[in-house]
Design a protein around this motif. Sequence first.
Motif, mmCIF file in Angstrom:
data_model
loop_
_atom_site.group_PDB
_atom_site.id
_atom_site.type_symbol
_atom_site.label_atom_id
_atom_site.label_comp_id
_atom_site.label_asym_id
_atom_site.label_seq_id
_atom_site.Cartn_x
_atom_site.Cartn_y
_atom_site.Cartn_z
ATOM 1 N N PRO A 186 6.829 10.708 -17.040
ATOM 2 C CA PRO A 186 7.007 9.270 -17.289
ATOM 3 C C PRO A 186 5.938 8.413 -16.616
ATOM 4 O O PRO A 186 5.469 7.431 -17.206
ATOM 5 C CB PRO A 186 8.397 8.981 -16.711
ATOM 6 C CG PRO A 186 9.106 10.284 -16.736
ATOM 7 C CD PRO A 186 8.059 11.308 -16.467
ATOM 8 N N THR A 187 5.535 8.771 -15.391
ATOM 9 C CA THR A 187 4.524 7.971 -14.692
ATOM 10 C C THR A 187 3.158 8.141 -15.342
ATOM 11 O O THR A 187 2.402 7.169 -15.483
ATOM 12 C CB THR A 187 4.479 8.352 -13.208
ATOM 13 O OG1 THR A 187 5.703 7.944 -12.591
ATOM 14 C CG2 THR A 187 3.317 7.680 -12.499
ATOM 15 N N ILE A 188 2.813 9.350 -15.725
ATOM 16 C CA ILE A 188 1.521 9.560 -16.399
ATOM 17 C C ILE A 188 1.477 8.779 -17.705
ATOM 18 O O ILE A 188 0.478 8.112 -18.019
ATOM 19 C CB ILE A 188 1.289 11.066 -16.637
ATOM 20 C CG1 ILE A 188 1.103 11.787 -15.293
ATOM 21 C CG2 ILE A 188 0.078 11.293 -17.533
ATOM 22 C CD1 ILE A 188 1.012 13.286 -15.397
ATOM 23 N N ALA A 189 2.563 8.815 -18.475
ATOM 24 C CA ALA A 189 2.617 8.055 -19.726
ATOM 25 C C ALA A 189 2.515 6.554 -19.457
ATOM 26 O O ALA A 189 1.844 5.817 -20.204
ATOM 27 C CB ALA A 189 3.912 8.376 -20.477
ATOM 28 N N PHE A 190 3.166 6.091 -18.383
ATOM 29 C CA PHE A 190 3.097 4.678 -18.017
ATOM 30 C C PHE A 190 1.666 4.264 -17.693
ATOM 31 O O PHE A 190 1.182 3.218 -18.155
ATOM 32 C CB PHE A 190 4.011 4.415 -16.819
ATOM 33 C CG PHE A 190 3.803 3.087 -16.155
ATOM 34 C CD1 PHE A 190 4.370 1.941 -16.680
ATOM 35 C CD2 PHE A 190 3.018 2.970 -15.009
ATOM 36 C CE1 PHE A 190 4.176 0.707 -16.065
ATOM 37 C CE2 PHE A 190 2.822 1.752 -14.397
ATOM 38 C CZ PHE A 190 3.392 0.615 -14.924
ATOM 39 N N LEU A 191 0.961 5.072 -16.894
ATOM 40 C CA LEU A 191 -0.419 4.747 -16.512
ATOM 41 C C LEU A 191 -1.348 4.772 -17.724
ATOM 42 O O LEU A 191 -2.248 3.933 -17.846
ATOM 43 C CB LEU A 191 -0.902 5.733 -15.445
ATOM 44 C CG LEU A 191 -0.191 5.637 -14.086
ATOM 45 C CD1 LEU A 191 -0.607 6.793 -13.184
ATOM 46 C CD2 LEU A 191 -0.480 4.302 -13.412
ATOM 47 N N ASP A 203 -7.847 6.742 -15.695
ATOM 48 C CA ASP A 203 -8.064 8.132 -15.293
ATOM 49 C C ASP A 203 -8.025 8.298 -13.771
ATOM 50 O O ASP A 203 -7.552 9.319 -13.260
ATOM 51 C CB ASP A 203 -9.402 8.632 -15.846
ATOM 52 C CG ASP A 203 -9.417 8.676 -17.366
ATOM 53 O OD1 ASP A 203 -8.321 8.664 -17.965
ATOM 54 O OD2 ASP A 203 -10.517 8.701 -17.960
ATOM 55 N N ALA A 204 -8.519 7.277 -13.049
ATOM 56 C CA ALA A 204 -8.509 7.358 -11.584
ATOM 57 C C ALA A 204 -7.077 7.339 -11.048
ATOM 58 O O ALA A 204 -6.728 8.104 -10.136
ATOM 59 C CB ALA A 204 -9.313 6.209 -10.993
ATOM 60 N N ASN A 205 -6.227 6.480 -11.607
ATOM 61 C CA ASN A 205 -4.842 6.418 -11.150
ATOM 62 C C ASN A 205 -4.086 7.706 -11.473
ATOM 63 O O ASN A 205 -3.306 8.203 -10.655
ATOM 64 C CB ASN A 205 -4.136 5.212 -11.773
ATOM 65 C CG ASN A 205 -4.373 3.926 -11.011
ATOM 66 O OD1 ASN A 205 -3.738 3.660 -10.004
ATOM 67 N ND2 ASN A 205 -5.318 3.121 -11.490
ATOM 68 N N ILE A 206 -4.331 8.249 -12.649
ATOM 69 C CA ILE A 206 -3.683 9.510 -13.011
ATOM 70 C C ILE A 206 -4.169 10.637 -12.102
ATOM 71 O O ILE A 206 -3.383 11.467 -11.631
ATOM 72 C CB ILE A 206 -3.940 9.842 -14.497
ATOM 73 C CG1 ILE A 206 -3.229 8.819 -15.386
ATOM 74 C CG2 ILE A 206 -3.476 11.251 -14.824
ATOM 75 C CD1 ILE A 206 -3.541 8.957 -16.864
ATOM 76 N N ALA A 207 -5.477 10.657 -11.826
ATOM 77 C CA ALA A 207 -6.040 11.689 -10.945
ATOM 78 C C ALA A 207 -5.458 11.569 -9.539
ATOM 79 O O ALA A 207 -5.138 12.582 -8.896
ATOM 80 C CB ALA A 207 -7.561 11.574 -10.908
#
Length: 648
Positions: A186-191, A203-207
């Motif tokens: 859910p968080t990856i999809a949100f970002l 990409d930086a936030n997901i990384a």
Amino acid sequence: MSKQVKQLDRVIIRFAGDSGDGMQLTGDRFTQESAVFGNDLVTLPNFPAEIRAPQGTLPGVSSFQVHFADHDILTAGDAPDVLVAMNPAALKANLPDLPRGATIIVDTHDFTPRNLAKAGYDANPLDSLGDANDALGEFNVQPVDLTGMTVEAVKEFGLSRKDAARAKNMFALGLLSWMYGRPTEPTIAFLEKRFAKIPDIRDANIAAFKAGWNFGETTETFVVQYEIKPAPMAPGTYRNITGNLALAYGLVAGGVQSGLPVFLGSYPITPASDILHELSKHKAFGVTTFQAEDEIAGIGSAIGASFGGALGVTTTSGPGIALKSEAIGLAVMTELPLIVVDVQRGGPSTGLPTKTEQADLLQAMFGRNGEAPVPIVAPQSPGDCFDAALEAARIAITYRTPVMLLSDGYLANGSEPWRIPEIADLPTIDPAFAQPLAEGPDGKTPAFEPYARDPETLARPWAPPGVAGLEHRIGGLEKADITGNISYDPANHDLMVRTRQAKVDRIAESLPPLNVDDPSGQAKVVVLGWGSTYGPIGAGVRRVRKAGYHVAQVHLRHLNPFPRDLGEILQRYDKVLVPEMNLGQLSLLIRAKYLVDAVGYNQVRGLPLKAAELAEAIGGLVADAEGISPHQVNVDLTTTPIAEEANT
């Protein structure tokens, strides 16, 4: 490496940092992950009133607390089990709330001499960890260079060091998500959605998020992963919801269930502005929003909308209610449906805009010139804001009166799982507009009587303009009975004042019996509450019962008029305790109306009541009523093992 998995029934986590560190976003994402996982949860956001408070200082600390569990819980928790502190100020500001043995995950990067001085530290407390004079010796402290590892994890995206460091909140979220087995999708999809137009930031936030999760998985610093199983819940479709969002949905439902267009005339004010923001998205449901130039214009436009046949709504907080008071009196005089939402905050004057309080009850009850009675409804939880808004719409439309809806900052910003109701289960509200009178046998049409009364509700006819035969006078001057003409007759004024009061009193006949939570039937003490104190009261009552003592609980949604059976219920008990986030406003009303010696438990700290402290107060009153030593009750309350707030 092999990690140990430990089962827990509940955890309270607080994310804390500078007001620019993204703690509200971090806490919200952790909450959403927990909601998806199926835990019961309650949250407590806490942030400064300033748009950008001084960086690195105690007044600039922003925090977000989430309490999640495998069972039914009622509060955001008294004290965090885990504190994530992003800087020295966050550590110092939140340290007094931590119980012995709590875990502190602290970002070491910002513990510089300059930041330490800003927070009031003479020396770095992390330098003395493990020493004899360790100031943090009572806690499990885990120093982690969150910022440094974040910058390293996102360096491939070519961001400046400042921009790269901003992703540290996602690194912390990833680490905590690993520690407590939260789902990451859910968080990856949100970002991906939030930063879709800025690929490098996305990409930086997901990384950073993934790096935090991987750090927990691989480091030897954290060797235990915790598991909190989903909570059992009634079948249905659930979502996580805040009080302001639920209230907005309730207003939309009020329009749909009554067949009326909803008009919101509002001036932005903390903490009510989110209702305006949300309702502006729902034009498809016949909602019109108007951001007025001031509070008076906001309510004036809403009254005009009600006169025109819409469900008029205005939203504000305590200072705005003061400004709207004359216009509320106008709605009382014209007897038009109107919902006035007061999301209470700390006062007086500007007071504490981002902190919670319950101190507007007497203003809602009496804060107008003349005899101007107004029904008052108060929700008890974030999800209950939906039902309270729908109930306010029912009363306003059925009884042709303005209704005060008293939420507060704790409910507005806090969240909990909410079971989405079935449309078929929602009540239908009949506006029953006045209809043109039929021609009589003599060929004449009787004159419309705008202040005639429905014998059951005492409501006058609702006659929107533009309908032939329903023309009538309107305005703020006293009305003549039946005709609605301007009247200065003393006897008529006395009659109209009493009739308007009787109409509000008549609402009590439509209210269901109060729910008295007294499982043993042996209680001599009843705890009476209203609004957001429901959670702390319920948790405190559960603690006292777990300790083996009898106590009853009654919670009020309707504060004017009171439910018809309230007086009889209160007379059953020897002691009545009334906890409030004010100096005793409901206590005053209860004492005046029922001649009951209500005992107040009052705090105005800008924060919700604490269940443990409230349990001690309840225990003391139980001891007095039962003739037991208060010391014995207190000992039992503090030593009996209690699964925090577990249902009995």
